[in-house]
Design an enzyme around this catalytic site. Structure first.
Site, PDB file in Angstrom:
ATOM      1  N   HIS A  76       9.028   2.267  -4.614  1.00 38.26           N
ATOM      2  CA  HIS A  76       9.463   1.104  -4.207  1.00 38.26           C
ATOM      3  C   HIS A  76      10.987   1.158  -3.665  1.00 38.26           C
ATOM      4  CE1 HIS A  76       6.118  -1.612  -5.621  1.00 38.26           C
ATOM      5  NE2 HIS A  76       5.994  -0.764  -6.371  1.00 38.26           N
ATOM      6  N   ASN A 149       2.550  -7.270  -6.744  1.00 43.46           N
ATOM      7  CA  ASN A 149       2.086  -6.226  -5.507  1.00 43.46           C
ATOM      8  C   ASN A 149       1.376  -7.359  -4.672  1.00 43.46           C
ATOM      9  OD1 ASN A 149       3.640  -4.170  -6.160  1.00 43.46           O
ATOM     10  ND2 ASN A 149       1.621  -3.066  -6.857  1.00 43.46           N
ATOM     11  N   HIS A 340      12.352  -6.828 -13.579  1.00 41.31           N
ATOM     12  CA  HIS A 340      11.628  -6.422 -14.817  1.00 41.31           C
ATOM     13  C   HIS A 340      10.751  -7.212 -15.404  1.00 41.31           C
ATOM     14  CE1 HIS A 340      10.884  -5.081 -18.868  1.00 41.31           C
ATOM     15  NE2 HIS A 340      12.081  -5.611 -19.358  1.00 41.31           N
TER      16      HIS A 340
HETATM   17 FE1  HDD Z   1       6.192  -1.015 -10.964  1.00 44.25          FE
HETATM   18  C1  HDD Z   1       9.346  -0.891  -9.413  1.00 44.25           C
HETATM   19  C2  HDD Z   1       5.322  -3.571  -8.857  1.00 44.25           C
HETATM   20  C3  HDD Z   1       3.150  -0.645 -12.471  1.00 44.25           C
HETATM   21  C4  HDD Z   1       7.563   1.211 -13.234  1.00 44.25           C
HETATM   22  N1  HDD Z   1       7.006  -1.913  -9.370  1.00 44.25           N
HETATM   23  C5  HDD Z   1       8.517  -1.899  -9.015  1.00 44.25           C
HETATM   24  C6  HDD Z   1       8.569  -2.725  -7.830  1.00 44.25           C
HETATM   25  C7  HDD Z   1       7.531  -3.663  -7.928  1.00 44.25           C
HETATM   26  C8  HDD Z   1       6.600  -3.189  -8.821  1.00 44.25           C
HETATM   27  C9  HDD Z   1       7.264  -4.540  -6.858  1.00 44.25           C
HETATM   28  C10 HDD Z   1       9.840  -2.960  -7.154  1.00 44.25           C
HETATM   29  C11 HDD Z   1      10.979  -3.824  -7.927  1.00 44.25           C
HETATM   30  C12 HDD Z   1      12.086  -4.152  -6.628  1.00 44.25           C
HETATM   31  O1  HDD Z   1      11.901  -4.640  -5.613  1.00 44.25           O
HETATM   32  O2  HDD Z   1      13.276  -3.648  -7.168  1.00 44.25           O
HETATM   33  N2  HDD Z   1       4.685  -2.105 -10.619  1.00 44.25           N
HETATM   34  C13 HDD Z   1       4.392  -3.032  -9.754  1.00 44.25           C
HETATM   35  C14 HDD Z   1       3.233  -3.548 -10.194  1.00 44.25           C
HETATM   36  C15 HDD Z   1       2.477  -2.804 -11.081  1.00 44.25           C
HETATM   37  C16 HDD Z   1       3.584  -1.516 -11.432  1.00 44.25           C
HETATM   38  C17 HDD Z   1       2.562  -4.846  -9.379  1.00 44.25           C
HETATM   39  C18 HDD Z   1       1.364  -2.928 -11.607  1.00 44.25           C
HETATM   40  C19 HDD Z   1       0.603  -3.931 -11.824  1.00 44.25           C
HETATM   41  N3  HDD Z   1       5.539   0.133 -12.489  1.00 44.25           N
HETATM   42  C20 HDD Z   1       4.037   0.037 -12.859  1.00 44.25           C
HETATM   43  C21 HDD Z   1       4.051   0.815 -14.023  1.00 44.25           C
HETATM   44  C22 HDD Z   1       5.334   1.543 -14.339  1.00 44.25           C
HETATM   45  C23 HDD Z   1       6.116   0.846 -13.000  1.00 44.25           C
HETATM   46  C24 HDD Z   1       2.706   1.073 -14.714  1.00 44.25           C
HETATM   47  C25 HDD Z   1       5.496   2.515 -15.354  1.00 44.25           C
HETATM   48  C26 HDD Z   1       4.874   2.496 -16.532  1.00 44.25           C
HETATM   49  N4  HDD Z   1       7.893   0.023 -11.290  1.00 44.25           N
HETATM   50  C27 HDD Z   1       8.211   0.899 -12.449  1.00 44.25           C
HETATM   51  C28 HDD Z   1       9.647   1.548 -12.249  1.00 44.25           C
HETATM   52  C29 HDD Z   1      10.383   0.658 -10.894  1.00 44.25           C
HETATM   53  C30 HDD Z   1       9.161   0.112 -10.455  1.00 44.25           C
HETATM   54  C31 HDD Z   1       9.808   2.800 -12.386  1.00 44.25           C
HETATM   55  C32 HDD Z   1      10.954   1.607  -9.928  1.00 44.25           C
HETATM   56  C33 HDD Z   1      12.329   0.937  -9.585  1.00 44.25           C
HETATM   57  C34 HDD Z   1      12.509  -0.299 -10.403  1.00 44.25           C
HETATM   58  O3  HDD Z   1      11.298  -0.239 -11.358  1.00 44.25           O
HETATM   59  O4  HDD Z   1      13.359  -1.076 -10.575  1.00 44.25           O
HETATM   60  O5  HDD Z   1      10.434   1.009 -13.405  1.00 44.25           O
END
Ligand code: HDD
Length: 683
Positions: A76, A149, A340
């Site tokens: 993202h 999402n 978060h």
């Molecule tokens: Fe995630 C970012 C949505 C599964 C780990 N995620 C992130 C963002 C969105 C989502 C919208 C961007 C937030 C922003 O605008 O700063 N993610 C989802 C959805 C998931 C999902 C709807 C499944 C239902 N994500 C998911 C899993 C993991 C992560 C299974 C790790 C185990 N996601 C992250 C992250 C991020 C992230 C690495 C990257 C940047 C951030 O968090 O702030 O922690």
């Protein structure tokens, strides 16, 4: 506009206002507040001599510049955000004790960041991908983040596989190619060897993955969460955002071209809509399942690769979010915002969905590296609108000055404060779910049906949507180099639909699967974009206009378009005034050098006569491309010959106006409301 944005209009805005600085009209200073008399020349030993070590101004300026970048989000990375407000239609205390879901008079400030998942920070907006839809509610009980999402399911069922799926869809590690695309070997190798991804892939290959606008996407919390009411009673819930403009998409060829012509297409779209006062609106919906019905569904409600079909569990609309303010500073707000899924308020709780459980670890962890330490909650955009008090101290960039000696619990010196409070006083209490089991690394048997809902999705598509999915598979797998991966993928999707798999196989040169197919015959009409809301509002119309146009008629039509909330650009031989009959002058803001048909939803050729050959050729190309993208096309007077050259007269969605301009305008606006004419024969 800036002034309007700067006005503190709600509690969050007022809080942000305190941190805003306007440098306009001020003397230039160093970061120490020292006014400087010179900013262009470093301090040197002689006019042609070396720069001196003592030049603190040079060192401060360049050092700060050298450190301007922070790591982009691991997923993202590319996003765009806006401020807004959430208002509740109906008291939800029956389900939840969350205060912002109880009082219909409260307007909760929100900050929403939309994003692509795969691409780097500088990648194009219109690539094929899921879109993030993350909302921070600044409630009176602390921040609540709904990190959603635009697709209601996910690639994997367990958080431990997240690094694998992300490695597989990101550019390949040896050459960092391709950017922001899943059309490559490692992604499809992952898919074929992790078949829980089947349902998500159907969505990714569908039009949902190439949205027309952030304003025209649904949002889904994906996981099953829990709502807890005052009596401690729990309900399972899935969260939905429904756009008031309906769910709409680009066509693939358009999305491809836009990636080059206007990589900021979605950013521009959101920014301009808000600047023009056309505030995007999304309604919040709940799907509710009673605790006692946990095992009464055909699927496991803890499995994030499953939807709850809306026809089975209806979406109850409970409130509306309006995005009404653009940010003042992209980095400070959009880049530094930290979401978060674990940021919850009393009345909202988790379930044992293993994907959600994984997420609950990952988000804080990633902010520590991305935002450089544990105090990112103090960054203005991340601060709650209520005070925070605890014994956490120090760390990089600490801004709070905690007074007093006590920084531990339990204590007597501060009367044992800050002190936890009871749920009755607003203290968060985790739902006391009874759990028992053996420690085990395994997948529940109830998580093993990977294909039924993928077929449900396929069955729910209109013929045009099915064609787009087939084309998308053929594109993506057509780019895969390994014949084995191609074959494995086609064989996998034979489990969704045999004809689909055979068509793809034929196109990409592998063996058509001999067996497969599905016995799922059900469909869910709510999944098809054909059944969404259709409106003309905020669609973009290109008006092609040259000198000598019919003044009164064109003026009338443009007024009708404006009244219908359409955004109009005037394309002519040059920017500036264009003269029509009866002394009517219209200002053109585009030429064919600056405007391409993929940037518009509809075309009106008001006059293309008496122009040079190049203009005419460009007009013909512009119209032809719009036609191929199934868009409404209209012409009056001196614009009609351009349609005749293209042999478009009489074709579906092509409107010609000769005398009655009211009738013509109504027909054109109705056609714009329909958006695309899929039954059009493209030759
Ligand atoms: Fe995630 C970012 C949505 C599964 C780990 N995620 C992130 C963002 C969105 C989502 C919208 C961007 C937030 C922003 O605008 O700063 N993610 C989802 C959805 C998931 C999902 C709807 C499944 C239902 N994500 C998911 C899993 C993991 C992560 C299974 C790790 C185990 N996601 C992250 C992250 C991020 C992230 C690495 C990257 C940047 C951030 O968090 O702030 O922690």
């Amino acid at each position: 506009m800036t002034d309007k944005r700067n006005q503190g209009q709600n509690k969050k805005q007022k809080q942000l206002d305190v941190f805003k600085v306007n440098d306009k009209g001020k003397a230039l200073t160093t970061n120490q507040g020292l006014k400087m008399s010179e900013d262009e020349f470093s301090l040197k030993a002689g006019e042609r001599g070396p720069t001196l070590m003592e030049d603190f101004h040079f060192r401060e300026k360049v050092t700060h510049f050298d450190h301007e970048r922070i790591p982009e989000r691991v997923v993202h990375a590319r996003g765009f955000a806006a401020h807004g407000e959430f208002e509740l239609y109906e008291d939800m205390s029956q389900y939840t004790r969350a205060k912002f879901l109880q009082d219909t008079s409260t307007k909760t400030p929100v900050f929403v960041r939309f994003s692509t998942v795969n691409g780097a920070r500088g990648s194009a907006d219109t690539v094929r991908d899921a879109r993030g839809f993350a909302t921070k509610f600044y409630t009176e009980e602390g921040n609540y983040d709904l990190v959603a999402n635009n697709i209601p399911v996910f690639f994997i069922q367990d958080g431990i596989k997240f690094p694998d799926v992300v490695h597989a869809f990101k550019p390949e590690p040896d050459n960092d190619i391709p950017q922001a695309s899943t059309a490559h070997d490692t992604f499809w190798d992952f898919v074929a060897n992790n078949q829980e991804s089947a349902h998500m892939i159907m969505w990714i290959m569908s039009d949902r993955a190439i949205p027309r606008s952030f304003r025209m996407m649904e949002g889904f919390g994906v996981h099953t969460f829990r709502l807890i009411n005052e009596e401690g009673q729990a309900h399972f819930v899935k969260f939905h955002w429904k756009p008031k403009l309906g769910v709409h998409s680009l066509v693939w060829d358009e999305a491809h071209k836009l990636a080059g012509i206007d990589p900021d297409f979605h950013r521009n779209d959101l920014w301009n809509a808000i600047e023009n006062g056309q505030y995007p609106e999304f309604e919040l919906g709940f799907q509710i399942i009673k605790e006692e019905d946990e095992f009464n569904m055909e699927f496991d409600i803890l499995d994030a690769t499953k939807i709850w079909p809306e026809e089975v569990v209806p979406v109850k609309i409970i409130g509306k979010m309006t995005l009404n303010r653009n940010v003042d500073n992209f980095f400070s707000e959009t880049e530094q915002v930290a979401f978060h899924p674990g940021h919850v308020v009393p009345g909202i709780d988790f379930t044992n969905d293993p994907l959600l459980q994984g997420r609950l670890f990952s988000y804080i962890d990633t902010q520590l590296i991305r935002l450089g330490g544990p105090n990112f909650h103090e960054i203005p955009i991340n601060r709650p609108v209520v005070p925070f008090h605890n014994n956490q101290r120090d760390g990089y960039h600490r801004q709070t000055i905690n007074v007093g000696k006590v920084n531990y619990h339990r204590n007597s010196l501060a009367g044992n404060t800050p002190a936890p409070v009871s749920p009755a006083e607003g203290g968060y209490e985790h739902y006391q779910e009874k759990v028992e089991g053996r420690k085990i690394r395994a997948r529940s048997e109830s998580f093993t049906d990977h294909f039924s809902q993928a077929t449900l999705f396929w069955n729910s598509m209109s013929p045009a949507e099915k064609k787009h999915i087939t084309d998308a598979f053929s594109f993506e797998l057509g780019k895969v180099k390994s014949k084995s991966v191609k074959q494995q993928s086609v064989d996998m999707f034979a489990n969704v639909d045999l004809d689909l798999a055979r068509t793809i196989a034929k196109r990409i040169g592998v063996n058509p699967p001999k067996s497969g197919g599905s016995n799922v015959t059900a469909s869910s009409p709510a999944l098809s974009q054909q059944n969404t809301i259709f409106k003309p509002d905020t669609r973009r119309v290109a008006v092609i206009l040259s000198n000598g146009f019919h003044g009164p008629d064109v003026k009338f039509v443009l007024e009708q378009l404006e009244d219908a909330n359409l955004f109009v650009d005037i394309i002519s031989e040059h920017q500036g005034n264009v003269s029509g009959t009866n002394g009517v002058i219209i200002e053109a803001n585009q030429t064919f050098q600056t405007a391409k048909s993929v940037q518009y939803d509809a075309v009106y050729i008001a006059n293309a006569s008496q122009t040079n050959r190049e203009f005419n050729k460009d007009a013909v190309y512009f119209i032809d491309e719009a036609f191929r993208h199934y868009k409404p096309i209209a012409a009056t007077h001196g614009g009609i010959p351009a349609l005749t050259i293209n042999k478009l007269d009489g074709k579906q969605g092509v409107i010609i106006g000769k005398d009655n301009m009211r009738k013509f305008s109504d027909e054109f606006i109705n056609a714009i409301a329909l958006h695309r004419f899929w039954d059009r024969k493209i030759v």
